[in-house]
Design an enzyme around this catalytic site. Structure first.
Site, PDB file in Angstrom:
ATOM      1  CE  LYS A  92     -18.607  27.331  43.794  1.00  0.00           C
ATOM      2  NZ  LYS A  92     -17.787  26.098  43.580  1.00  0.00           N
TER       3      LYS A  92
HETATM    4  C1  E4P Z   1     -14.448  25.696  43.098  1.00  0.00           C
HETATM    5  O1  E4P Z   1     -15.205  26.626  43.579  1.00  0.00           O
HETATM    6  C2  E4P Z   1     -14.575  25.106  41.761  1.00  0.00           C
HETATM    7  O2  E4P Z   1     -15.785  24.583  41.389  1.00  0.00           O
HETATM    8  C3  E4P Z   1     -13.320  24.299  41.427  1.00  0.00           C
HETATM    9  O3  E4P Z   1     -12.295  24.670  42.350  1.00  0.00           O
HETATM   10  C4  E4P Z   1     -13.076  23.899  40.088  1.00  0.00           C
HETATM   11  O4  E4P Z   1     -11.953  23.078  40.100  1.00  0.00           O
HETATM   12  P1  E4P Z   1     -11.204  22.319  38.630  1.00  0.00           P
HETATM   13  O5  E4P Z   1     -10.928  23.393  37.688  1.00  0.00           O
HETATM   14  O6  E4P Z   1     -10.298  21.656  39.339  1.00  0.00           O
HETATM   15  O7  E4P Z   1     -12.546  21.531  38.276  1.00  0.00           O
END
Ligand code: E4P
Length: 301
Positions: A92
């Site tokens: 990521k």
């Molecule tokens: C996924 O890749 C993200 O890190 C995650 O969905 C963030 O979610 P949130 O906005 O509920 O923290």
């Protein structure tokens, strides 16, 4: 549509994988923090991530922690080398790792490009606009993660709505209602102007403010953000897959599926919410109450 689990909780991953409905996992530093805190720090991060990888039948996204392209690239290579023997690692990379809007603005793109050349797959995270998604695809991203829930939060915040006081984090954002309300507000303001001219109305600050309410620069909700990214990718046949992220409820999952998104990544509680319906539960009670002894005996013999 593939379903990823958005968690770093081993137990959740183990259970969901055993049900056969999970195709991958996404983590981020905040999710890892939660998992570590829950175990009061008594956790070997390397062994823990290896366990996750062994359980998941598909890609597991692991995030870098730096903001400079060269540092992110070396972290990505380290993560990839360390964990690839145990599963399908995807790295990521934040689309724009700037924390002040000035420095490190282009470092995400630089890292994506170089990792593409090194054959390391990337999931570009913190995507809040179709413009960012377009650049990520051009730089060679394998996946992009638009943050649907956080865009919904942002639109509501801009309207002065506060999380917990006015809405819950997991609440569905009814953007169609919001559009109707915003249109009505605009209509009333225009009506209140006695002397109407197109020029006067277009430069009228109150009218402009009302026209800009309830959306983020033309993005009306997290679902709308994903819809626009998919349209752009389809226009130009980009192969980058779209992961609808920051998902908060089952109805969002349904709307993403209707759009034809490649993947949704969901917290564990959304999986449960996708299964529950009042009439299904009521129907179960009726079926169980109606079982006659003759039928029950089939299973007892
Ligand atoms: C996924 O890749 C993200 O890190 C995650 O969905 C963030 O979610 P949130 O906005 O509920 O923290």
């Amino acid at each position: 549509m593939e379903i990823f689990l958005d968690t770093a909780e081993l137990e959740e991953i183990k259970f969901a994988s055993s049900l056969g409905v999970i195709d991958g996992v996404t983590t981020n530093p905040s999710l890892i923090k939660k998992a570590v805190e829950r175990r009061r720090g008594e956790i070997s991060m390397v062994d823990y991530i290896k366990e996750i990888l062994k359980l998941v039948p598909g890609p597991v996204s692991l995030e870098v922690i730096s903001v400079k392209a060269e540092d992110m690239i070396s972290e990505a290579k380290k993560l990839y080398k360390l964990f690839s023997p145990y599963g399908e690692v995807v790295i990521k990379i934040p689309i724009c790792p700037s924390t002040d809007g000035e420095s490190n603005v282009y470092d995400g793109l630089g890292a994506i490009r170089e990792l593409k050349e090194a054959g390391i797959p990337t999931n570009v995270t913190l995507v809040m606009t179709p413009e960012q998604a377009l650049l990520a695809a051009k730089a060679g991203a394998d996946y992009v993660s638009p943050f649907a829930g956080r865009i919904d939060d942002y639109i509501r915040d801009q309207l002065g709505m506060k999380m917990d006081a006015d809405y819950g984090k997991a609440d569905y954002f009814d953007f169609e209602l919001m559009r109707k309300l915003a249109d009505e507000q605009l209509r009333r303001i225009i009506e209140s102007r006695g002397d109407f001219s197109l020029r006067g109305a277009y430069i009228d600050e109150e009218i402009r403010d009302a026209a800009n309410a309830g959306h983020d620069n033309g993005i009306y909700s997290g679902v709308d953000l994903v819809k626009k990214i998919l349209a752009i990718y389809r226009n130009y046949k980009y192969s980058t897959k779209v992961i609808a992220a920051s998902m908060r409820n089952a109805r969002q999952v349904r709307e993403m599926a209707e759009l034809g998104v490649d993947i949704v990544t969901i917290p564990f509680y959304v999986l449960k919410e996708m299964l529950l319906h009042y009439k299904t539960i009521e129907g179960m009670r009726f079926f169980i109450a109606d079982v006659v002894p003759q039928y029950k005996r089939i299973f007892e013999e």
